[in-house]
Design an enzyme around this catalytic site. Structure first.
Site, short mmCIF file in Angstrom:
data_model
loop_
_atom_site.label_atom_id
_atom_site.label_comp_id
_atom_site.label_asym_id
_atom_site.label_seq_id
_atom_site.Cartn_x
_atom_site.Cartn_y
_atom_site.Cartn_z
N ARG A 88 29.41 26.95 29.04
CA ARG A 88 28.43 27.72 28.93
C ARG A 88 27.93 28.34 27.47
O ARG A 88 27.05 29.25 27.24
CB ARG A 88 28.96 29.01 29.23
CG ARG A 88 28.40 29.93 29.75
CD ARG A 88 28.43 31.25 30.88
NE ARG A 88 30.14 31.50 31.00
CZ ARG A 88 30.78 32.48 30.10
NH1 ARG A 88 30.21 32.53 28.46
NH2 ARG A 88 31.91 32.84 30.52
N TYR A 114 1.26 35.79 33.46
CA TYR A 114 2.01 34.97 34.77
C TYR A 114 2.77 36.55 35.55
O TYR A 114 3.66 36.81 35.06
CB TYR A 114 3.32 34.04 34.58
CG TYR A 114 4.00 33.28 35.49
CD1 TYR A 114 3.32 32.98 36.57
CD2 TYR A 114 5.50 33.81 35.72
CE1 TYR A 114 4.60 31.97 37.33
CE2 TYR A 114 6.22 33.14 35.96
CZ TYR A 114 5.50 32.30 37.15
OH TYR A 114 6.73 31.82 38.46
N ASP A 132 3.85 33.27 25.58
CA ASP A 132 4.05 31.94 26.62
C ASP A 132 2.98 30.72 26.64
O ASP A 132 2.08 31.41 26.05
CB ASP A 132 4.10 32.62 27.75
CG ASP A 132 4.64 31.82 29.00
OD1 ASP A 132 4.25 30.63 29.28
OD2 ASP A 132 5.13 32.53 30.37
N LYS A 177 7.05 23.07 33.62
CA LYS A 177 6.12 23.13 34.17
C LYS A 177 5.12 21.06 33.24
O LYS A 177 6.33 20.29 32.87
CB LYS A 177 5.12 23.68 33.24
CG LYS A 177 5.21 25.07 33.88
CD LYS A 177 4.57 25.03 35.38
CE LYS A 177 5.37 26.18 35.97
NZ LYS A 177 4.82 27.79 35.66
C1 LIG Z 1 5.64 29.39 35.84
C2 LIG Z 1 5.50 29.70 34.73
C3 LIG Z 1 6.60 30.81 34.70
C4 LIG Z 1 8.18 30.49 34.89
O1 LIG Z 1 8.65 29.55 34.85
P1 LIG Z 1 9.84 29.41 35.53
O2 LIG Z 1 10.37 28.04 35.02
O3 LIG Z 1 9.73 28.95 36.88
O4 LIG Z 1 10.83 30.41 35.90
C5 LIG Z 1 6.20 31.59 33.08
N1 LIG Z 1 5.03 31.56 32.34
C6 LIG Z 1 3.94 30.73 32.41
C7 LIG Z 1 2.93 30.81 32.67
C8 LIG Z 1 4.22 29.92 33.82
O5 LIG Z 1 3.05 29.46 34.39
#
Ligand SMILES: *Cc1c(COP(=O)(O)O)cnc(C)c1O
Length: 359
Positions: A51, A102, A173, A198
């Site tokens: 962890r 998001y 983000d 992504k």
């Molecule tokens: C998909 C996404 C998230 C969340 O990420 P996960 O890996 O699905 O938890 C956060 N911010 C943006 C802009 C996203 O497209």
């Protein structure tokens, strides 16, 4: 420390994605950090327990940290990374956030607000003066640029300056832009967050997240809390994420070129009321007349997959308001197209054919 013959920088980012996070160069050693599946480690070293540390996280973190220009920590998902950053906000403090951020980020903030933990101020990021005004009295200015799925672009330098003048921290983000297109820490932001799910991993096969910060104090607090809360990725995920990231620049180049072309051609179609494309990245939004028409289109393609998410090599599309949790100010007919790296002519024939049949 690098040994003789080890890779040394500084390099351009297209090289960093390939060269960073490698093991020391020694005879018979592999070129990549092998997958380490371990709960405890033999006592007496720095790792001790799974962890706290894993060589596959470290390799990934070294690479993304170098790309973004800070210390990187990997998390179990993008939303776990976001939760870790929002947890830095003290009780009752104010958070500024794009109204079209998001949906998962907005969901976490709404939940925290409902429990009296924080105050949330939603802003329209296309109105920079309004965002700047909202920074006053904020503890955290949360930005996402471009926003998902409205594809609005934030004037990051202006917002970062205003936030810092007001004593607020700025988190960005950077999932849609990736560090190859936009580096918020260089612009002065305190924290960068990624859904590694992504573009960074790029193959629609893992869920993972990351935080990067150039602030040592924030980095230390985040590490201690990740140790104790345990929102860690698995070694396989970290290994796959780094393997996927090796091709980030070539994937992104191809996907961006495809996206620009798809956006241009969609804008010529009478069935499409509005096309949104910020001019970079590989996500395009097409607004159709209504939910029905949009649903029919997203179900009529054979190459494009009707699925959520984005950033994979394969092209996907979905009507965003099919999600109950999507913002009410996103049009019912908005279809988000996550453009992949297939041949653009095949992508277009499939999309246009589906429009012909259903539009
Ligand atoms: C998909 C996404 C998230 C969340 O990420 P996960 O890996 O699905 O938890 C956060 N911010 C943006 C802009 C996203 O497209």
């Amino acid at each position: 420390m690098s040994a003789p013959g080890d890779a040394t920088g500084p390099w351009r980012r297209g090289t960093v994605v390939v060269a960073a996070g490698r093991p020391a160069r020694e005879p018979d050693q592999p070129l990549n950090v092998p997958v380490t599946l371990a709960a405890p480690y033999v006592a007496g070293g720095d790792r001790e327990y799974g962890r706290y540390a894993n060589p596959n996280w470290t390799a990934f973190e070294d690479a993304l940290g170098e790309l973004e220009g800070g210390r990187c920590l990997a998390y179990a998902s993008g939303l776990a990374a976001i939760a870790a950053v929002l947890d830095l906000v003290a009780h009752g403090e104010r958070v500024v956030v794009p109204r079209h951020a998001y949906q998962g980020s907005l969901g976490q903030l709404a939940d925290l607000e409902a429990r009296g933990r924080v105050q949330v101020e939603l802003v329209d990021v296309t109105d920079t003066a309004a965002v700047v005004a909202a920074c006053e009295d904020a503890a955290l200015v949360w930005m996402e640029s471009p926003t998902n799925p409205a594809l609005e672009v934030v004037d990051l330098p202006a917002v970062i300056e205003a936030a810092h003048a007001a004593g607020a921290r700025v988190a960005v983000d950077n999932t849609f832009a990736t560090p190859l297109v936009q580096r918020p820490l260089e612009l002065g932001a305190d924290i960068v967050v990624h859904s590694v799910t992504k573009y960074l991993s790029g193959h629609s096969d893992i869920v993972m997240g990351a935080v990067v910060t150039a602030d040592d104090e924030i980095g230390e607090v985040l590490k201690l809390r990740r140790d104790s809360f345990g929102a860690i990725p698995g070694p396989w995920e970290a290994w796959l994420a780094l393997r996927g990231m090796r091709t980030l620049e070539v994937r992104l180049e191809r996907a961006q070129a495809n996206a620009a072309e798809i956006a241009r051609r969609l804008a010529e179609r009478p069935e499409v009321a509005e096309v949104r494309y910020p001019g970079f990245g590989a996500v395009v939004a097409a607004v159709l007349t209504d939910a029905d028409q949009a649903d029919r289109w997203t179900r009529a393609t054979s190459l494009w997959v009707n699925a959520t998410s984005l950033g994979g090599v394969e092209s996907t599309l979905e009507r965003r308001r099919r999600w109950r949790t999507e913002s009410r100010t996103i049009p019912e007919g908005l279809v988000r197209l996550a453009v992949g790296i297939e041949d653009v002519e095949d992508l277009w024939e499939d999309l246009a054919g589906a429009l012909d049949r259903t539009g």
